[in-house]
Design a protein around this motif. Structure first.
Motif, PDB file in Angstrom:
ATOM      1  N   PHE A 149       0.836  -1.204   0.000  1.00  0.00           N
ATOM      2  CA  PHE A 149       0.000   0.000   0.000  1.00  0.00           C
ATOM      3  C   PHE A 149       0.871   1.255   0.000  1.00  0.00           C
ATOM      4  O   PHE A 149       0.595   2.219  -0.733  1.00  0.00           O
ATOM      5  N   GLY A 150       1.919   1.255   0.830  1.00  0.00           N
ATOM      6  CA  GLY A 150       2.816   2.410   0.858  1.00  0.00           C
ATOM      7  C   GLY A 150       3.530   2.617  -0.463  1.00  0.00           C
ATOM      8  O   GLY A 150       3.730   3.751  -0.904  1.00  0.00           O
ATOM      9  N   TYR A 151       3.897   1.504  -1.120  1.00  0.00           N
ATOM     10  CA  TYR A 151       4.549   1.629  -2.425  1.00  0.00           C
ATOM     11  C   TYR A 151       3.600   2.226  -3.461  1.00  0.00           C
ATOM     12  O   TYR A 151       3.977   3.108  -4.240  1.00  0.00           O
ATOM     13  N   ALA A 152       2.342   1.741  -3.468  1.00  0.00           N
ATOM     14  CA  ALA A 152       1.377   2.228  -4.452  1.00  0.00           C
ATOM     15  C   ALA A 152       1.004   3.683  -4.209  1.00  0.00           C
ATOM     16  O   ALA A 152       0.858   4.466  -5.158  1.00  0.00           O
ATOM     17  N   LEU A 153       0.859   4.068  -2.925  1.00  0.00           N
ATOM     18  CA  LEU A 153       0.393   5.417  -2.614  1.00  0.00           C
ATOM     19  C   LEU A 153       1.535   6.430  -2.541  1.00  0.00           C
ATOM     20  O   LEU A 153       1.517   7.449  -3.245  1.00  0.00           O
ATOM     21  N   PHE A 154       2.522   6.164  -1.701  1.00  0.00           N
ATOM     22  CA  PHE A 154       3.557   7.157  -1.431  1.00  0.00           C
ATOM     23  C   PHE A 154       4.650   7.163  -2.498  1.00  0.00           C
ATOM     24  O   PHE A 154       5.126   8.231  -2.896  1.00  0.00           O
ATOM     25  N   GLU A 156       4.554   5.635  -5.760  1.00  0.00           N
ATOM     26  CA  GLU A 156       4.087   5.807  -7.132  1.00  0.00           C
ATOM     27  C   GLU A 156       3.105   6.969  -7.280  1.00  0.00           C
ATOM     28  O   GLU A 156       3.341   7.904  -8.049  1.00  0.00           O
ATOM     29  N   ALA A 157       1.982   6.919  -6.545  1.00  0.00           N
ATOM     30  CA  ALA A 157       0.923   7.914  -6.747  1.00  0.00           C
ATOM     31  C   ALA A 157       1.370   9.317  -6.343  1.00  0.00           C
ATOM     32  O   ALA A 157       1.155  10.284  -7.079  1.00  0.00           O
ATOM     33  N   MET A 158       1.988   9.451  -5.176  1.00  0.00           N
ATOM     34  CA  MET A 158       2.411  10.765  -4.702  1.00  0.00           C
ATOM     35  C   MET A 158       3.791  11.168  -5.213  1.00  0.00           C
ATOM     36  O   MET A 158       4.198  12.323  -5.040  1.00  0.00           O
ATOM     37  N   SER A 166       8.898   8.192   2.257  1.00  0.00           N
ATOM     38  CA  SER A 166       7.877   7.194   1.911  1.00  0.00           C
ATOM     39  C   SER A 166       7.824   6.094   2.954  1.00  0.00           C
ATOM     40  O   SER A 166       6.737   5.669   3.390  1.00  0.00           O
ATOM     41  N   ALA A 170       4.704   5.092   5.663  1.00  0.00           N
ATOM     42  CA  ALA A 170       4.158   3.748   5.777  1.00  0.00           C
ATOM     43  C   ALA A 170       4.310   3.198   7.196  1.00  0.00           C
ATOM     44  O   ALA A 170       3.398   2.570   7.739  1.00  0.00           O
ATOM     45  N   THR A 242       9.307   0.510   0.290  1.00  0.00           N
ATOM     46  CA  THR A 242       9.167   1.971   0.259  1.00  0.00           C
ATOM     47  C   THR A 242      10.484   2.729   0.392  1.00  0.00           C
ATOM     48  O   THR A 242      10.552   3.893   0.014  1.00  0.00           O
TER      49      THR A 242
END
Length: 303
Positions: A149-154, A156-158, A166, A170, A242
Motif C-alpha cells: 500500500f505504501g509503495y502504491a500510494l507514497f 508511485e501515486a504521490m 515514503s 508507511a 518503500t
C-alpha cells in the motif's frame, strides 16, 4: 412477563459478591474437587509459561551464540564493501534510526490528538465505535500489505519515490493504532476527580486536557510511543517496498537507504555472509530489547 421483571429487579438489587455466589451455587457440580481442579489448572498454566519462556530463551541464545563472536567496533561503525556483504553495517544503523525517528515525528501528534478527541471530546456512539474498530483493524494489517500500500500510494501515486519519507509514512500507519489506543487508555485511566477539581477552580476544557490530563498520563503515553517505535524498527516488508536497498548515509528525507532489517534479510536470503547476518540480527535484537525495557521502565515509573 411479570415474573421476569420481578427477577430482573431482584438481580439488580444484589451486590456483586452476592451475584458471584449465586452464579457459583447454580453452576454444575464437577466430579473433581475444587482443590484438585485448581492444582491441575495451575500446573497447565505453569507448563504453558515455561514453554513460552524456553522458546524465547532458545531463540535469544541461538542468536547470541552465533552473532556475538562477530560483533566488534569495526563491524558496528564500519562501511560495507565488496557486494555489501563484508565490512560493517554503520549506514544501515543510521538508516534505521533515521526512518524510525521520522515515522515517530509524523505519527505521534496525529495519534495523540486522535486519542484526546476520542477520550475527552467525542460523544460515545456509533462514530466513535467505528473509529476504534478502524484502529484495531489497522493494527492487524500484515506488514507486507502495508508495504505494498505504501509503495502504491507514497512511492508511485504521490511521487515520493523510494525514500526515507515514503518509508516513514508507511511506518507511521503501522505505529498509529498502537500509539492511539495506548494514549486513549492512558487518558481514561486518569481519575475523574482530578478533572472535577480543575473544573471547580474555573478551568476550561482545553486547560484541563493540556495541563492536567496529558501530564498525568504522560508515562503511559510515552510507553505506547516506545512500543510503537520498537515495532517500527523490526519491520522488514514495509521498508523494503518503500525505502529501497541503497547503501548510503541518508541526509534528506528524500534520500534512499537500507535499514538493518532489509540488510539482514538480504544477507540471510542470499546466504553470502551468514556471520554478518547473525551479527546484524544480534544488534537488531539488542535495540528492540532496549526499547521494550525502556517502555517497561516508563510504565512502572508512571504507576
Amino acid at each position: 412477563m411479570a415474573i421476569n421483571q420481578t427477577s430482573r429487579a431482584a438481580d439488580e438489587q444484589l451486590s456483586s459478591s452476592q451475584r458471584i455466589k449465586r452464579a457459583l451455587s447454580h453452576g454444575k457440580q464437577g466430579r473433581i474437587s475444587k482443590n484438585t481442579s485448581n492444582k491441575v489448572m495451575l500446573g497447565v498454566f505453569r507448563v504453558a509459561a515455561a514453554i513460552t519462556t524456553l522458546v524465547l530463551v532458545a531463540i535469544i541464545a541461538y542468536v547470541v551464540i552465533n552473532g556475538l563472536p562477530h560483533i566488534s567496533p569495526d563491524f558496528i561503525f564500519g562501511w560495507p564493501h565488496g557486494v555489501n556483504a563484508e565490512g560493517g553495517i554503520w549506514p544501515t544503523i543510521v538508516s534505521t534510526v533515521y526512518v524510525t525517528a521520522l515515522a515517530m515525528l509524523i505519527c505521534t501528534p496525529i495519534a495523540v490528538l486522535a486519542a484526546v478527541y476520542l477520550a475527552e471530546y467525542a460523544k460515545q456512539g456509533r462514530l466513535v465505535g467505528i473509529i476504534r474498530y478502524a484502529a484495531d483493524a489497522l493494527a492487524s494489517v500484515p506488514s507486507i500489505v502495508m508495504g505494498l500500500f505504501g509503495y502504491a500510494l507514497f512511492v508511485e501515486a504521490m511521487g515520493f519515490g523510494l525514500s526515507m519519507f515514503s518509508a516513514a509514512l508507511a511506518l507511521a500507519l503501522l505505529m498509529l493504532p498502537i500509539i492511539m489506543r495506548t494514549t486513549e487508555e492512558a487518558i481514561r485511566a486518569v481519575p475523574r476527580y482530578i478533572r472535577w477539581g480543575a473544573y471547580g477552580l474555573g478551568a476550561t476544557k482545553w486547560q484541563v486536557v493540556s495541563r492536567i490530563v496529558l501530564p498525568s498520563a504522560f508515562g503511559r503515553i510515552a510507553t505506547g510511543i516506545v512500543l510503537g517505535i520498537g515495532r517500527a524498527i523490526g519491520e522488514t516488508a514495509v521498508v523494503l517496498y518503500t525505502m529501497g536497498q541503497a547503501i548510503n548515509l541518508p541526509i534528506t528525507p528524500m534520500d534512499s537507504g537500507r535499514p538493518m532489517t532489509v540488510h539482514l534479510y538480504l544477507l540471510a536470503n542470499d546466504g553470502i555472509n551468514m556471520n554478518a547476518a547473525y551479527g546484524t540480527a544480534l544488534l537488531l535484537m539488542i535495540i528492540i530489547l532496549a526499547f521494550n525495557l525502556f517502555a517497561r521502565h516508563l510504565s512502572r515509573k508512571s504507576k
